[in-house]
Design a protein around this motif. Structure first.
Motif, mmCIF file in Angstrom:
data_model
loop_
_atom_site.group_PDB
_atom_site.id
_atom_site.type_symbol
_atom_site.label_atom_id
_atom_site.label_comp_id
_atom_site.label_asym_id
_atom_site.label_seq_id
_atom_site.Cartn_x
_atom_site.Cartn_y
_atom_site.Cartn_z
ATOM 1 N N GLN A 1 73.480 -23.438 80.623
ATOM 2 C CA GLN A 1 73.449 -22.518 78.860
ATOM 3 C C GLN A 1 73.089 -23.697 77.958
ATOM 4 O O GLN A 1 71.881 -23.084 77.019
ATOM 5 N N MET B 1 64.987 -19.397 83.757
ATOM 6 C CA MET B 1 64.547 -20.789 84.275
ATOM 7 C C MET B 1 62.303 -20.648 84.860
ATOM 8 O O MET B 1 62.559 -19.942 86.128
ATOM 9 N N GLU C 1 62.665 -26.461 81.279
ATOM 10 C CA GLU C 1 62.560 -26.036 82.035
ATOM 11 C C GLU C 1 62.344 -27.477 83.006
ATOM 12 O O GLU C 1 61.907 -28.069 82.618
ATOM 13 N N GLU D 1 71.841 -16.404 84.356
ATOM 14 C CA GLU D 1 70.734 -17.139 83.605
ATOM 15 C C GLU D 1 69.741 -18.073 84.817
ATOM 16 O O GLU D 1 68.413 -18.669 83.294
ATOM 17 N N ARG E 1 68.869 -24.786 78.902
ATOM 18 C CA ARG E 1 68.435 -23.034 77.716
ATOM 19 C C ARG E 1 68.610 -23.279 76.495
ATOM 20 O O ARG E 1 67.212 -22.960 76.359
#
Length: 267
Positions: A163, A210, A171, A206, A166
Protein backbone atom coordinates in the motif's frame (compact mmCIF):
# COMPACT_ATOMS: atom_id res chain seq x y z
CA UNK A 1 51.59 -56.25 -8.70
CA UNK A 2 52.17 -57.12 -5.03
CA UNK A 3 50.64 -53.81 -3.94
CA UNK A 4 47.55 -54.09 -6.15
CA UNK A 5 46.98 -57.69 -5.12
CA UNK A 6 46.30 -56.63 -1.51
CA UNK A 7 44.12 -53.69 -2.53
CA UNK A 8 40.39 -53.62 -3.34
CA UNK A 9 38.80 -56.37 -5.43
CA UNK A 10 38.37 -54.13 -8.45
CA UNK A 11 42.03 -53.21 -8.31
CA UNK A 12 43.02 -56.87 -7.94
CA UNK A 13 41.22 -57.58 -11.19
CA UNK A 14 42.79 -54.57 -12.85
CA UNK A 15 46.26 -55.72 -11.83
CA UNK A 16 45.90 -58.52 -14.34
CA UNK A 17 44.22 -56.42 -17.03
CA UNK A 18 45.35 -56.48 -20.59
CA UNK A 19 45.93 -52.73 -20.65
CA UNK A 20 48.68 -51.85 -23.10
CA UNK A 21 50.01 -48.95 -21.03
CA UNK A 22 49.38 -46.99 -17.86
CA UNK A 23 47.23 -44.39 -19.63
CA UNK A 24 44.85 -47.09 -20.85
CA UNK A 25 44.70 -48.54 -17.33
CA UNK A 26 43.82 -45.12 -15.87
CA UNK A 27 41.10 -44.62 -18.48
CA UNK A 28 39.55 -47.99 -17.60
CA UNK A 29 39.64 -47.16 -13.88
CA UNK A 30 38.03 -43.74 -14.42
CA UNK A 31 35.33 -45.19 -16.66
CA UNK A 32 34.40 -48.13 -14.44
CA UNK A 33 34.94 -46.91 -10.86
CA UNK A 34 33.19 -44.44 -8.60
CA UNK A 35 34.69 -41.30 -7.08
CA UNK A 36 35.82 -43.04 -3.85
CA UNK A 37 37.56 -45.81 -5.77
CA UNK A 38 39.25 -43.32 -8.10
CA UNK A 39 40.52 -41.45 -5.04
CA UNK A 40 41.85 -44.72 -3.58
CA UNK A 41 43.47 -45.59 -6.91
CA UNK A 42 45.14 -42.18 -7.20
CA UNK A 43 46.43 -42.40 -3.63
CA UNK A 44 47.83 -45.87 -4.23
CA UNK A 45 49.58 -44.81 -7.44
CA UNK A 46 51.22 -41.97 -5.57
CA UNK A 47 52.36 -44.29 -2.75
CA UNK A 48 53.77 -46.81 -5.27
CA UNK A 49 55.84 -44.03 -6.84
CA UNK A 50 57.12 -42.85 -3.44
CA UNK A 51 57.89 -46.46 -2.47
CA UNK A 52 59.91 -46.87 -5.66
CA UNK A 53 61.93 -43.70 -4.92
CA UNK A 54 62.58 -44.80 -1.34
CA UNK A 55 63.79 -48.19 -2.56
CA UNK A 56 66.07 -46.69 -5.22
CA UNK A 57 67.49 -43.69 -3.35
CA UNK A 58 67.23 -44.68 0.32
CA UNK A 59 67.49 -48.46 0.15
CA UNK A 60 64.31 -48.89 2.24
CA UNK A 61 61.44 -51.24 1.53
CA UNK A 62 57.80 -50.81 2.56
CA UNK A 63 55.64 -53.93 2.68
CA UNK A 64 52.69 -53.82 0.23
CA UNK A 65 50.08 -54.24 3.00
CA UNK A 66 51.59 -51.30 4.93
CA UNK A 67 51.55 -49.20 1.77
CA UNK A 68 47.85 -49.94 1.21
CA UNK A 69 47.10 -49.16 4.85
CA UNK A 70 48.94 -45.82 4.63
CA UNK A 71 47.05 -45.00 1.43
CA UNK A 72 43.70 -45.67 3.11
CA UNK A 73 44.65 -43.43 6.04
CA UNK A 74 45.77 -40.63 3.72
CA UNK A 75 42.58 -40.90 1.65
CA UNK A 76 40.43 -40.72 4.81
CA UNK A 77 42.30 -37.64 6.03
CA UNK A 78 41.93 -36.05 2.59
CA UNK A 79 38.17 -36.72 2.56
CA UNK A 80 37.74 -35.29 6.07
CA UNK A 81 39.73 -32.18 5.20
CA UNK A 82 37.61 -31.60 2.10
CA UNK A 83 34.41 -32.14 4.07
CA UNK A 84 35.45 -29.37 6.47
CA UNK A 85 36.37 -27.13 3.55
CA UNK A 86 33.00 -27.80 1.90
CA UNK A 87 31.20 -26.80 5.12
CA UNK A 88 33.21 -23.59 5.34
CA UNK A 89 32.49 -22.86 1.69
CA UNK A 90 28.78 -23.47 2.27
CA UNK A 91 28.84 -21.10 5.23
CA UNK A 92 30.57 -18.46 3.13
CA UNK A 93 27.98 -18.87 0.38
CA UNK A 94 25.21 -18.56 2.96
CA UNK A 95 26.84 -15.43 4.36
CA UNK A 96 26.96 -13.93 0.87
CA UNK A 97 23.29 -14.77 0.34
CA UNK A 98 22.31 -13.12 3.62
CA UNK A 99 23.45 -9.60 2.71
CA UNK A 100 21.12 -7.08 1.13
CA UNK A 101 21.43 -6.90 -2.65
CA UNK A 102 20.12 -4.25 -5.04
CA UNK A 103 17.31 -5.11 -7.46
CA UNK A 104 17.80 -5.33 -11.20
CA UNK A 105 18.02 -2.12 -13.21
CA UNK A 106 14.80 -0.14 -13.31
CA UNK A 107 13.27 -1.93 -10.32
CA UNK A 108 12.68 -0.86 -6.72
CA UNK A 109 13.63 -3.08 -3.80
CA UNK A 110 11.15 -2.89 -0.92
CA UNK A 111 12.08 -4.55 2.37
CA UNK A 112 9.42 -5.00 5.04
CA UNK A 113 9.20 -6.41 8.54
CA UNK A 114 7.05 -6.52 11.67
CA UNK A 115 7.89 -6.37 15.39
CA UNK A 116 5.60 -7.39 18.23
CA UNK A 117 5.38 -6.08 21.77
CA UNK A 118 2.78 -8.47 23.10
CA UNK A 119 3.14 -7.46 26.73
CA UNK A 120 2.81 -3.78 25.82
CA UNK A 121 0.01 -4.43 23.32
CA UNK A 122 1.56 -2.93 20.20
CA UNK A 123 2.79 -3.94 16.76
CA UNK A 124 5.40 -2.12 14.71
CA UNK A 125 5.84 -2.23 10.94
CA UNK A 126 8.79 -1.04 8.88
CA UNK A 127 9.25 -0.46 5.15
CA UNK A 128 12.41 0.62 3.29
CA UNK A 129 12.41 1.44 -0.45
CA UNK A 130 15.67 1.60 -2.42
CA UNK A 131 16.67 1.79 -6.07
CA UNK A 132 19.08 -0.40 -8.03
CA UNK A 133 22.06 1.53 -6.62
CA UNK A 134 20.95 1.09 -3.02
CA UNK A 135 19.88 4.73 -2.75
CA UNK A 136 16.96 5.37 -0.42
CA UNK A 137 13.74 6.59 -1.96
CA UNK A 138 11.55 6.33 1.13
CA UNK A 139 11.31 4.77 4.57
CA UNK A 140 8.13 4.23 6.54
CA UNK A 141 7.22 3.15 10.06
CA UNK A 142 3.79 2.45 11.46
CA UNK A 143 2.53 1.39 14.87
CA UNK A 144 -0.79 -0.25 15.68
CA UNK A 145 -2.35 -1.20 18.97
CA UNK A 146 -3.26 -4.82 19.56
CA UNK A 147 -1.68 -8.25 19.24
CA UNK A 148 -1.47 -10.64 16.33
CA UNK A 149 0.27 -13.93 15.80
CA UNK A 150 3.69 -13.62 14.15
CA UNK A 151 2.51 -14.86 10.73
CA UNK A 152 -0.46 -12.50 10.78
CA UNK A 153 1.72 -9.54 11.74
CA UNK A 154 4.25 -10.33 9.01
CA UNK A 155 1.48 -10.60 6.44
CA UNK A 156 0.11 -7.26 7.62
CA UNK A 157 3.60 -5.75 7.22
CA UNK A 158 3.73 -7.01 3.61
CA UNK A 159 0.31 -5.49 2.93
CA UNK A 160 1.39 -2.17 4.42
CA UNK A 161 4.52 -2.23 2.23
CA UNK A 162 2.44 -2.77 -0.92
CA UNK A 163 0.00 0.00 0.00
CA UNK A 164 2.90 2.35 0.74
CA UNK A 165 4.44 1.61 -2.68
CA UNK A 166 1.13 2.25 -4.41
CA UNK A 167 0.85 5.58 -2.62
CA UNK A 168 4.26 6.47 -4.09
CA UNK A 169 3.15 5.39 -7.56
CA UNK A 170 5.87 2.73 -7.88
CA UNK A 171 5.88 0.02 -10.55
CA UNK A 172 8.34 -2.86 -11.09
CA UNK A 173 8.76 -3.61 -7.39
CA UNK A 174 10.79 -6.37 -5.79
CA UNK A 175 9.33 -7.07 -2.34
CA UNK A 176 11.69 -8.81 0.08
CA UNK A 177 11.13 -9.98 3.64
CA UNK A 178 12.28 -12.57 6.17
CA UNK A 179 8.87 -14.22 6.67
CA UNK A 180 9.10 -17.29 4.44
CA UNK A 181 5.58 -18.49 5.26
CA UNK A 182 4.05 -15.23 4.03
CA UNK A 183 6.16 -15.14 0.87
CA UNK A 184 5.28 -18.74 0.02
CA UNK A 185 1.57 -17.98 0.49
CA UNK A 186 1.72 -14.85 -1.69
CA UNK A 187 3.53 -16.70 -4.49
CA UNK A 188 1.08 -19.61 -4.37
CA UNK A 189 -1.97 -19.73 -6.64
CA UNK A 190 -3.84 -21.78 -4.05
CA UNK A 191 -6.11 -20.14 -1.47
CA UNK A 192 -4.60 -19.73 2.01
CA UNK A 193 -6.82 -21.17 4.77
CA UNK A 194 -4.47 -20.28 7.63
CA UNK A 195 -5.03 -17.54 10.18
CA UNK A 196 -3.26 -15.05 7.92
CA UNK A 197 -5.22 -16.12 4.84
CA UNK A 198 -7.52 -13.11 4.72
CA UNK A 199 -4.51 -10.75 4.72
CA UNK A 200 -2.82 -12.81 2.01
CA UNK A 201 -5.91 -12.45 -0.17
CA UNK A 202 -5.79 -8.66 0.37
CA UNK A 203 -2.12 -8.72 -0.64
CA UNK A 204 -2.89 -10.56 -3.87
CA UNK A 205 -5.69 -8.13 -4.64
CA UNK A 206 -3.41 -5.12 -4.12
CA UNK A 207 -0.70 -6.66 -6.29
CA UNK A 208 -3.07 -6.97 -9.25
CA UNK A 209 -2.90 -3.20 -9.62
CA UNK A 210 0.89 -3.23 -10.03
CA UNK A 211 2.58 -3.57 -13.42
CA UNK A 212 5.28 -6.01 -12.35
CA UNK A 213 6.30 -7.39 -8.97
CA UNK A 214 8.01 -10.29 -7.24
CA UNK A 215 8.15 -11.56 -3.67
CA UNK A 216 11.36 -13.19 -2.38
CA UNK A 217 12.75 -14.37 0.93
CA UNK A 218 15.90 -13.08 2.63
CA UNK A 219 17.31 -13.96 6.04
CA UNK A 220 17.20 -11.43 8.83
CA UNK A 221 20.80 -10.34 8.10
CA UNK A 222 19.65 -9.07 4.70
CA UNK A 223 16.58 -7.35 6.15
CA UNK A 224 18.24 -5.24 8.84
CA UNK A 225 16.98 -1.85 7.70
CA UNK A 226 13.31 -2.84 7.62
CA UNK A 227 13.63 -4.70 10.92
CA UNK A 228 15.11 -1.61 12.56
CA UNK A 229 12.34 0.56 11.11
CA UNK A 230 9.70 -1.76 12.56
CA UNK A 231 11.00 -0.97 16.04
CA UNK A 232 11.34 2.78 15.51
CA UNK A 233 9.50 4.97 18.02
CA UNK A 234 7.21 2.03 18.59
CA UNK A 235 5.29 3.57 21.48
CA UNK A 236 4.30 6.78 19.69
CA UNK A 237 1.56 5.11 17.62
CA UNK A 238 2.30 7.48 14.74
CA UNK A 239 2.93 6.93 11.04
CA UNK A 240 6.29 8.32 9.95
CA UNK A 241 7.57 8.77 6.40
CA UNK A 242 11.06 9.76 5.25
CA UNK A 243 11.81 10.68 1.64
CA UNK A 244 15.38 10.49 0.29
CA UNK A 245 16.95 11.22 3.69
CA UNK A 246 16.84 8.20 6.02
CA UNK A 247 16.20 8.33 9.76
CA UNK A 248 19.37 8.20 11.78
CA UNK A 249 18.67 4.68 13.04
CA UNK A 250 19.21 3.11 9.59
CA UNK A 251 21.72 5.54 8.04
CA UNK A 252 24.73 3.36 8.81
CA UNK A 253 22.94 0.20 7.65
CA UNK A 254 22.08 1.79 4.31
CA UNK A 255 25.64 3.03 3.82
CA UNK A 256 27.07 -0.42 4.45
CA UNK A 257 24.57 -2.16 2.17
CA UNK A 258 24.84 0.40 -0.61
CA UNK A 259 28.20 -1.04 -1.71
CA UNK A 260 26.69 -4.43 -2.63
CA UNK A 261 27.67 -4.86 -6.30
CA UNK A 262 25.53 -7.84 -7.33
CA UNK A 263 22.05 -7.37 -8.76
CA UNK A 264 19.43 -10.11 -8.99
CA UNK A 265 17.81 -10.27 -12.43
CA UNK A 266 14.21 -11.37 -13.00
CA UNK A 267 12.91 -12.34 -16.42
Amino acid sequence: MDVWSVGGKKFQKKSSTGAVNFLQLVEEIFNQCGADEILQFSGTVRRVWLRRNEAVFEGTFVHPSILVQRTSTAVEEFAKANAVEDKLRARNVMAVEEVWRPPCHGWWKVNWDASLGKEQGWMGFGVVVRDDRGQLLAAYSKTLRGNLEVAQAEARAALIAIQFCRSLGLEHVHFEGDAKMVITAVNSSDPDWSSMGFVVEDIKHELQAMTQWCFTFVRREGNKAAHTMSKLDIRSFLDNTWLYEPPECISEILQMEQVAPIAIEFH
